[in-house]
Motif scaffolding. Structure first.
Motif, mmCIF file in Angstrom:
data_model
loop_
_atom_site.group_PDB
_atom_site.id
_atom_site.type_symbol
_atom_site.label_atom_id
_atom_site.label_comp_id
_atom_site.label_asym_id
_atom_site.label_seq_id
_atom_site.Cartn_x
_atom_site.Cartn_y
_atom_site.Cartn_z
ATOM 1 N N UNK A 118 37.715 66.900 40.165
ATOM 2 C CA UNK A 118 38.679 67.921 40.548
ATOM 3 C C UNK A 118 38.495 68.298 42.011
ATOM 4 N N UNK A 119 39.611 68.593 42.648
ATOM 5 C CA UNK A 119 39.612 69.232 43.951
ATOM 6 C C UNK A 119 40.157 70.643 43.725
ATOM 7 N N UNK A 120 39.329 71.652 43.960
ATOM 8 C CA UNK A 120 39.689 73.039 43.688
ATOM 9 C C UNK A 120 39.975 73.758 44.997
ATOM 10 N N UNK A 121 41.172 74.331 45.102
ATOM 11 C CA UNK A 121 41.593 74.980 46.347
ATOM 12 C C UNK A 121 40.817 76.267 46.576
ATOM 13 N N UNK A 122 40.511 76.515 47.846
ATOM 14 C CA UNK A 122 39.798 77.718 48.249
ATOM 15 C C UNK A 122 40.744 78.781 48.769
ATOM 16 N N UNK A 123 40.444 79.330 49.936
ATOM 17 C CA UNK A 123 41.218 80.463 50.445
ATOM 18 C C UNK A 123 42.546 80.055 51.082
ATOM 19 N N UNK A 124 42.705 78.782 51.440
ATOM 20 C CA UNK A 124 43.975 78.322 51.992
ATOM 21 C C UNK A 124 44.908 77.878 50.875
ATOM 22 N N UNK A 125 46.188 78.193 51.034
ATOM 23 C CA UNK A 125 47.161 77.879 49.982
ATOM 24 C C UNK A 125 48.102 76.746 50.378
ATOM 25 N N UNK A 126 47.806 76.029 51.445
ATOM 26 C CA UNK A 126 48.689 74.955 51.887
ATOM 27 C C UNK A 126 48.181 73.604 51.418
ATOM 28 N N UNK A 127 49.004 72.560 51.656
ATOM 29 C CA UNK A 127 48.644 71.227 51.197
ATOM 30 C C UNK A 127 47.432 70.713 51.965
ATOM 31 N N UNK A 128 46.719 69.782 51.324
ATOM 32 C CA UNK A 128 45.508 69.224 51.921
ATOM 33 C C UNK A 128 45.815 68.538 53.244
ATOM 34 N N UNK A 129 46.939 67.796 53.313
ATOM 35 C CA UNK A 129 47.293 67.101 54.555
ATOM 36 C C UNK A 129 47.481 68.073 55.713
ATOM 37 N N UNK A 130 48.001 69.278 55.397
ATOM 38 C CA UNK A 130 48.261 70.256 56.450
ATOM 39 C C UNK A 130 47.006 70.991 56.905
#
Length: 288
Positions: A215-227
């Motif tokens: 899994x890749x779990x998102x942290x404090x940023x809510x944008x796409x990984x590429x961005x």
């Protein structure tokens, strides 16, 4: 200077495996990942090359209102991430009685594998699994397979991402639990992981094991990984010349790569995967 990223297409399983072999030699193991039998890479296959590396809970919808294009959160404009997980726990507890109702991270992992919007993005250690998911559907669109060099990515987040909490050392599970339970009053966003965390979950579900899940779990940023990342983070496909390679900084700093698949080649690749034992029955074990 902006680096032009590769636009490399594959048309068969053999093409795919050859490129993976070359990339594995060009970007070898990192000291951050010191298990000699561990794979260097994680893979994610997506049926449409236009899709972003963005978890479902953060996806948006666009509506036209009086000629204006208005963008809204698809899910979080109506509820919270915590309430989504709580509703899943309420409905699913009868089927999974062994899980503690307060173990949000385990429930969120299970929810992810059953289509519930979460902050997780599925990856796999098995490149053929990613290829299957890229080709299984949407015959009208070109597909994409993303590759992530685990060791180089971990080194990058340690250099630039402040992925260790400032208040105290924090495990991956502690950080994700804080995000899932909306407990940000206890600790500021700036003290929590900036870049997504990668980890392998406990395989309490047969699908996770069959699909070699990470899994890749998102942290404090809510944008796409590429961005979130710069162009210099992308790996380059550079076949060796007469077996000679030159290693330098690039081999330890670049960590992301993408391969494309023409829509017309999806069916051929699916047939090849079937012959190799990669199909719905092997990836989705159980009564379904």
């Amino acid at each position: 200077m902006v680096m032009k990223m590769d636009e490399k297409y594959i048309s068969s399983v053999a093409d795919y495996l050859n490129i993976l072999e070359e990339l594995g030699e060009e970007y070898p193991s990192s000291p951050w990942m010191n298990n000699p039998i561990d794979s260097n890479f994680l893979f994610r296959g997506m049926e449409n090359r236009e899709y972003k590396l963005l978890p479902s809970v953060y996806r948006c919808v666009k509506d036209n209102d009086g000629g204006l294009c208005i963008t809204n959160d698809k899910y979080l404009s109506l509820t919270s991430e915590k309430k989504i997980i709580q509703k899943f726990i309420q409905e699913a507890s009868a089927y999974v009685p062994r899980l503690d109702a307060h173990d949000y991270i385990r429930w969120a992992e299970l929810a992810q594998h059953h289509g519930v919007p979460t902050r997780f993005l599925d990856w796999t250690e098995n490149p053929l699994v990613a290829l299957y998911f890229a080709c299984e559907s949407n015959k009208e669109c070109d597909a994409v397979i993303w590759m992530l060099h685990k060791g180089n990515y971990l080194a990058y987040t340690n250099r630039y991402g402040e992925n260790r909490a400032k208040a105290k050392d924090m495990s991956i599970e502690e950080a994700i639990t804080i995000f899932l339970t909306d407990s940000k009053q206890r600790i500021q966003d700036s003290e929590l992981p900036k870049f997504p965390l990668i980890y392998t979950p406990y395989y309490f579900d047969h699908r996770m094991s069959a699909q070699a899940s990470w899994f890749m779990a998102w942290g404090s940023q809510k944008k796409s990984f590429e961005d979130m990342i710069e162009d210099f983070c992308y790996m380059r496909y550079e076949p060796s010349k007469d077996g000679v390679r030159t290693y330098g900084r690039a081999q330890t700093e670049r960590f992301l790569y993408r391969l494309f698949i023409h829509k017309s080649d999806k069916q051929t690749i699916m047939r090849q995967l079937e012959h190799m034992g990669i199909h719905a029955k092997s990836l989705f074990p159980g009564l379904d």
